[in-house]
Scaffold this motif. Structure first.
Motif, short mmCIF file in Angstrom:
data_model
loop_
_atom_site.label_atom_id
_atom_site.label_comp_id
_atom_site.label_asym_id
_atom_site.label_seq_id
_atom_site.Cartn_x
_atom_site.Cartn_y
_atom_site.Cartn_z
N HIS A 23 0.81 -1.18 -0.10
CA HIS A 23 -0.17 -0.03 -0.03
C HIS A 23 0.79 1.37 0.13
N LEU A 24 1.97 1.26 0.59
CA LEU A 24 2.68 2.33 0.62
C LEU A 24 3.32 2.72 -0.76
N PHE A 25 3.76 1.77 -1.45
CA PHE A 25 4.62 1.45 -2.68
C PHE A 25 3.31 2.21 -3.68
N THR A 29 3.38 5.87 -5.59
CA THR A 29 3.71 5.94 -7.02
C THR A 29 2.69 6.64 -7.60
N LYS A 30 1.42 6.50 -6.97
CA LYS A 30 0.24 7.27 -7.32
C LYS A 30 0.33 8.77 -7.29
N TRP A 31 1.10 9.32 -6.14
CA TRP A 31 0.77 10.47 -5.71
C TRP A 31 2.10 11.22 -6.28
N GLY A 32 2.86 10.31 -6.59
CA GLY A 32 4.40 10.93 -7.06
C GLY A 32 4.38 10.96 -8.68
N SER A 33 3.45 10.39 -9.34
CA SER A 33 3.09 10.26 -10.78
C SER A 33 2.47 11.65 -10.95
N GLY A 67 -6.65 15.55 -10.28
CA GLY A 67 -6.03 14.20 -10.12
C GLY A 67 -6.14 14.12 -8.75
N PHE A 68 -6.13 15.05 -7.83
CA PHE A 68 -6.57 14.67 -6.22
C PHE A 68 -7.84 13.93 -6.09
N LEU A 69 -8.73 14.69 -6.76
CA LEU A 69 -10.26 14.30 -6.57
C LEU A 69 -10.29 12.76 -7.31
N VAL A 70 -9.68 12.47 -8.33
CA VAL A 70 -9.68 11.04 -8.98
C VAL A 70 -8.95 10.00 -8.26
N LEU A 71 -7.94 10.38 -7.46
CA LEU A 71 -6.87 9.41 -6.91
C LEU A 71 -7.06 9.16 -5.26
#
Length: 79
Positions: A23-25, A29-33, A67-71
């Motif tokens: 979950h950390l990875f 990955t999600k927020w870094g992208s 992106g915040f709303l979607v992710l």
């Protein structure tokens, strides 16, 4: 032939640390992208078009917000 004794029993191992690491990875990955996409968009609009810094900043903020709303985490899933 004699069977080998083993302490391993399928399905009984504690996998809490592996799940936490996964979950950390995925989160990093999600927020870094998203961060890199917004930064790349800002720099591209700023330096490669005549729109300038303010237009690039506005575009990057809009993309970051969407992106915040979607992710974002939607809560616990049923599976």
């Amino acid at each position: 032939m004699a069977e080998q004794a083993s302490d391993y029993h399928h399905g009984e191992q504690d996998i809490h640390q592996q799940v936490s690491t996964f979950h950390l990875f995925v989160g990093m990955t999600k927020w870094g992208s998203l961060y890199l996409a917004a930064l790349l968009l800002l720099l591209t609009i700023w330096f490669c078009t005549d729109a300038g810094f303010i237009a690039g900043l506005i575009t990057a903020v809009v993309v970051s917000g969407l992106g915040f709303l979607v992710l974002r985490d939607k809560g616990d899933s049923a599976h």
